[in-house]
Design a protein around this motif. Structure first.
Motif, short mmCIF file in Angstrom:
data_model
loop_
_atom_site.label_atom_id
_atom_site.label_comp_id
_atom_site.label_asym_id
_atom_site.label_seq_id
_atom_site.Cartn_x
_atom_site.Cartn_y
_atom_site.Cartn_z
N ASP A 1 -8.16 6.37 -24.81
CA ASP A 1 -8.07 6.29 -23.34
C ASP A 1 -9.07 5.27 -22.79
O ASP A 1 -8.76 4.50 -21.89
CB ASP A 1 -8.34 7.65 -22.71
CG ASP A 1 -7.24 8.67 -22.99
OD1 ASP A 1 -7.56 9.86 -22.93
OD2 ASP A 1 -6.09 8.26 -23.24
N ARG B 1 -8.21 1.75 -20.90
CA ARG B 1 -8.71 1.47 -19.56
C ARG B 1 -9.44 0.12 -19.53
O ARG B 1 -9.24 -0.68 -18.62
CB ARG B 1 -9.66 2.57 -19.10
CG ARG B 1 -10.19 2.33 -17.67
CD ARG B 1 -11.05 3.45 -17.25
NE ARG B 1 -10.78 4.30 -16.14
CZ ARG B 1 -9.88 4.24 -15.19
NH1 ARG B 1 -8.99 3.33 -15.23
NH2 ARG B 1 -9.82 5.07 -14.21
N GLU C 1 -8.36 -3.06 -17.26
CA GLU C 1 -9.32 -3.64 -16.31
C GLU C 1 -9.50 -5.14 -16.57
O GLU C 1 -9.57 -5.95 -15.64
CB GLU C 1 -10.67 -2.93 -16.39
CG GLU C 1 -10.66 -1.54 -15.81
CD GLU C 1 -11.98 -0.81 -16.00
OE1 GLU C 1 -12.09 0.32 -15.50
OE2 GLU C 1 -12.90 -1.36 -16.64
N LEU D 1 -4.12 -0.10 -12.21
CA LEU D 1 -5.28 0.78 -12.42
C LEU D 1 -5.16 2.08 -11.63
O LEU D 1 -5.61 3.12 -12.08
CB LEU D 1 -6.57 0.06 -12.04
CG LEU D 1 -7.01 -1.04 -13.00
CD1 LEU D 1 -8.25 -1.72 -12.45
CD2 LEU D 1 -7.28 -0.48 -14.37
N LEU E 1 -2.99 4.48 -13.46
CA LEU E 1 -3.52 4.93 -14.74
C LEU E 1 -4.17 6.30 -14.58
O LEU E 1 -5.10 6.48 -13.82
CB LEU E 1 -4.54 3.93 -15.28
CG LEU E 1 -5.15 4.28 -16.62
CD1 LEU E 1 -4.09 4.27 -17.72
CD2 LEU E 1 -6.26 3.32 -16.96
N THR F 1 -5.81 9.36 -16.74
CA THR F 1 -6.30 9.78 -18.05
C THR F 1 -6.16 11.28 -18.17
O THR F 1 -6.57 12.04 -17.30
CB THR F 1 -7.78 9.39 -18.24
OG1 THR F 1 -8.52 9.97 -17.20
CG2 THR F 1 -7.94 7.89 -18.24
#
Length: 141
Positions: free
Chosen positions: A4, A8, A12, A25, A28, A30
């Motif tokens: 994860d 990320r 980014e 983003l 996204l 998690t």
């Protein structure tokens, strides 16, 4: 690093390089793993324990303050009682002196009355001049 976290960081980077839009983003999400849940639970328990210890310390501090206040009040009461006792003793002593003074005045009054009564005679404190006249030398003049 976890999957994860790597994902990320890659997203980014791609957003920073303007390869992907910034909305990626936001979408996204998690999903925490079981370890993350366990970690959060442990943190919550630790926070709970810390709060309980703080509450115990506060309660102990309040208890000590109450005990100090009670001790202070007890000492003040004892001092007040001692002061009242001393005042009472002083008052008793003053009353005794006043009674003694009155008694002496009565004795003096009675002594004056005895001296004016010819039947009683004058009390001069044990010395009678008439008994000791014979020791006075004769006057030749």
């Amino acid at each position: 690093m976890r999957k994860d976290e790597i994902k990320r960081y890659v997203l980014e980077y791609l957003v920073d390089e303007s390869i992907l839009p910034s909305t990626v983003l936001e979408t996204l999400i998690t999903v925490p793993t079981d370890n993350a849940f366990e970690l959060k639970r442990l943190k919550m328990e630790m926070n709970k324990e810390v709060r309980l210890k703080e509450m115990e310390k506060e309660m102990q501090k309040e208890k000590e303050e109450r005990e100090m206040q009670m001790q202070k009040e007890k000492e003040e009461r004892e001092m007040q009682m001692q002061k009242e006792k001393e005042e009472t003793e002083m008052q008793i002593q003053r009353e005794e002196k006043a009674r003694e003074h009155e008694f002496r005045l009565k004795q003096l009054e009675l002594g004056v009355i005895k001296g004016s009564d010819p039947k009683i005679g004058l009390d001069t404190g044990g010395f009678d001049v008439s008994k000791h006249v014979k020791f006075v030398p004769k006057f030749r003049g």
